[in-house]
Design a protein around this motif. Structure first.
Motif, PDB file in Angstrom:
ATOM      1  N   ALA A   1       0.818  -1.215   0.000  1.00 11.66           N
ATOM      2  CA  ALA A   1       0.000   0.000   0.000  1.00 11.66           C
ATOM      3  C   ALA A   1       0.853   1.266   0.000  1.00 11.66           C
ATOM      4  CB  ALA A   1      -0.935   0.001   1.206  1.00 11.66           C
ATOM      5  N   LEU A   2       2.045   1.211   0.571  1.00 11.34           N
ATOM      6  CA  LEU A   2       2.920   2.386   0.660  1.00 11.34           C
ATOM      7  C   LEU A   2       3.864   2.524  -0.529  1.00 11.34           C
ATOM      8  CD1 LEU A   2       3.854   2.213   4.440  1.00 11.34           C
ATOM      9  CD2 LEU A   2       2.142   3.676   3.342  1.00 11.34           C
ATOM     10  N   ARG A   3       4.074   1.426  -1.247  1.00 11.63           N
ATOM     11  CA  ARG A   3       5.006   1.430  -2.380  1.00 11.63           C
ATOM     12  C   ARG A   3       4.563   2.450  -3.425  1.00 11.63           C
ATOM     13  NH1 ARG A   3       4.847  -3.890  -3.633  1.00 11.63           N
ATOM     14  NH2 ARG A   3       6.161  -4.194  -1.850  1.00 11.63           N
ATOM     15  N   GLY A   4       5.484   3.226  -3.894  1.00 12.04           N
ATOM     16  CA  GLY A   4       5.195   4.182  -4.959  1.00 12.04           C
ATOM     17  C   GLY A   4       4.691   5.532  -4.472  1.00 12.04           C
ATOM     18  N   LEU A   5       4.458   5.691  -3.177  1.00 10.75           N
ATOM     19  CA  LEU A   5       4.015   6.979  -2.669  1.00 10.75           C
ATOM     20  C   LEU A   5       5.202   7.927  -2.548  1.00 10.75           C
ATOM     21  CD1 LEU A   5       1.585   6.025   0.253  1.00 10.75           C
ATOM     22  CD2 LEU A   5       1.002   6.676  -2.085  1.00 10.75           C
ATOM     23  N   SER A   6       4.979   9.189  -2.856  1.00  2.94           N
ATOM     24  CA  SER A   6       6.035  10.179  -2.642  1.00  2.94           C
ATOM     25  C   SER A   6       6.030  10.583  -1.168  1.00  2.94           C
ATOM     26  CB  SER A   6       5.809  11.408  -3.524  1.00  2.94           C
ATOM     27  OG  SER A   6       4.733  12.173  -3.019  1.00  2.94           O
ATOM     28  N   ALA A   7       7.063  11.291  -0.756  1.00  2.00           N
ATOM     29  CA  ALA A   7       7.203  11.693   0.646  1.00  2.00           C
ATOM     30  C   ALA A   7       6.042  12.562   1.110  1.00  2.00           C
ATOM     31  CB  ALA A   7       8.519  12.430   0.846  1.00  2.00           C
ATOM     32  N   THR A   8       5.455  13.325   0.202  1.00  2.00           N
ATOM     33  CA  THR A   8       4.378  14.238   0.591  1.00  2.00           C
ATOM     34  C   THR A   8       2.983  13.653   0.402  1.00  2.00           C
ATOM     35  OG1 THR A   8       4.418  15.257  -1.592  1.00  2.00           O
ATOM     36  CG2 THR A   8       5.777  16.280   0.121  1.00  2.00           C
ATOM     37  N   ASP A   9       2.885  12.445  -0.132  1.00  2.00           N
ATOM     38  CA  ASP A   9       1.577  11.802  -0.300  1.00  2.00           C
ATOM     39  C   ASP A   9       0.963  11.481   1.053  1.00  2.00           C
ATOM     40  OD1 ASP A   9       1.614  11.895  -3.056  1.00  2.00           O
ATOM     41  OD2 ASP A   9       2.351   9.841  -3.286  1.00  2.00           O
ATOM     42  N   LYS A  10      -0.350  11.548   1.110  1.00  2.00           N
ATOM     43  CA  LYS A  10      -1.076  11.233   2.339  1.00  2.00           C
ATOM     44  C   LYS A  10      -1.148   9.720   2.538  1.00  2.00           C
ATOM     45  CE  LYS A  10      -2.593  15.348   3.567  1.00  2.00           C
ATOM     46  NZ  LYS A  10      -2.343  15.977   4.824  1.00  2.00           N
ATOM     47  N   VAL A  11      -1.046   9.323   3.794  1.00  2.00           N
ATOM     48  CA  VAL A  11      -1.252   7.933   4.198  1.00  2.00           C
ATOM     49  C   VAL A  11      -2.453   7.941   5.121  1.00  2.00           C
ATOM     50  CG1 VAL A  11      -0.289   5.956   5.410  1.00  2.00           C
ATOM     51  CG2 VAL A  11       1.200   7.398   4.019  1.00  2.00           C
ATOM     52  N   LYS A  12      -3.468   7.178   4.749  1.00  2.00           N
ATOM     53  CA  LYS A  12      -4.713   7.115   5.519  1.00  2.00           C
ATOM     54  C   LYS A  12      -4.904   5.677   5.981  1.00  2.00           C
ATOM     55  CE  LYS A  12      -9.535   8.469   4.946  1.00  2.00           C
ATOM     56  NZ  LYS A  12     -10.480   9.044   3.966  1.00  2.00           N
ATOM     57  N   VAL A  13      -5.068   5.495   7.279  1.00  2.00           N
ATOM     58  CA  VAL A  13      -5.243   4.149   7.814  1.00  2.00           C
ATOM     59  C   VAL A  13      -6.552   4.056   8.584  1.00  2.00           C
ATOM     60  CG1 VAL A  13      -2.763   3.715   7.985  1.00  2.00           C
ATOM     61  CG2 VAL A  13      -3.979   4.610   9.967  1.00  2.00           C
ATOM     62  N   GLU A  14      -7.133   2.879   8.550  1.00  2.00           N
ATOM     63  CA  GLU A  14      -8.294   2.583   9.392  1.00  2.00           C
ATOM     64  C   GLU A  14      -7.814   1.602  10.450  1.00  2.00           C
ATOM     65  OE1 GLU A  14     -12.908   1.045   9.306  1.00  2.00           O
ATOM     66  OE2 GLU A  14     -11.663   0.718   7.545  1.00  2.00           O
ATOM     67  N   ILE A  15      -8.150   1.906  11.698  1.00  2.00           N
ATOM     68  CA  ILE A  15      -7.739   1.049  12.803  1.00  2.00           C
ATOM     69  C   ILE A  15      -8.954   0.664  13.635  1.00  2.00           C
ATOM     70  CG2 ILE A  15      -5.439   2.077  12.954  1.00  2.00           C
ATOM     71  CD1 ILE A  15      -6.505   3.531  15.545  1.00  2.00           C
TER      72      ILE A  15
END
Length: 85
Positions: free
Chosen positions: A47-61
């Motif tokens: 899921a994180l592969r290919g994201l740039s440093a400034t891309d948002k990461v959204k998780v559901e916990i």
């Protein structure tokens, strides 16, 4: 309730990591990352592969005693005057 293969229980959160910036806590169950269901560590990397440093990461916990929550941050901590915050 969670299915047996649904999510990944957080055992420890290291300081200065993406998990710490997201606000993950020991005991949380990570259910999805950017909409992809988590079934193990490999699915998080995918899921994180290919994201740039400034891309948002959204998780559901699923947080004990609190239920399902959504948390969000950028992949890499922003820099302020050359230092990561």
């Amino acid at each position: 309730s969670l299915e047996a293969d649904e999510g990944l229980r957080i055992q420890e959160v290291q300081p200065d990591t993406l998990a710490a910036r997201l606000g993950l806590r020991t005991g949380d169950t990570l259910l999805s990352v950017n909409g992809q269901i988590v079934r193990g560590a490999g699915s998080i990397a995918s899921a994180l592969r290919g994201l740039s440093a400034t891309d948002k990461v959204k998780v559901e916990i699923d947080r004990p005693g609190r239920g399902r929550q959504t948390l969000e941050t950028t992949k890499v901590a922003p820099k302020v005057r050359g230092k990561r915050i």
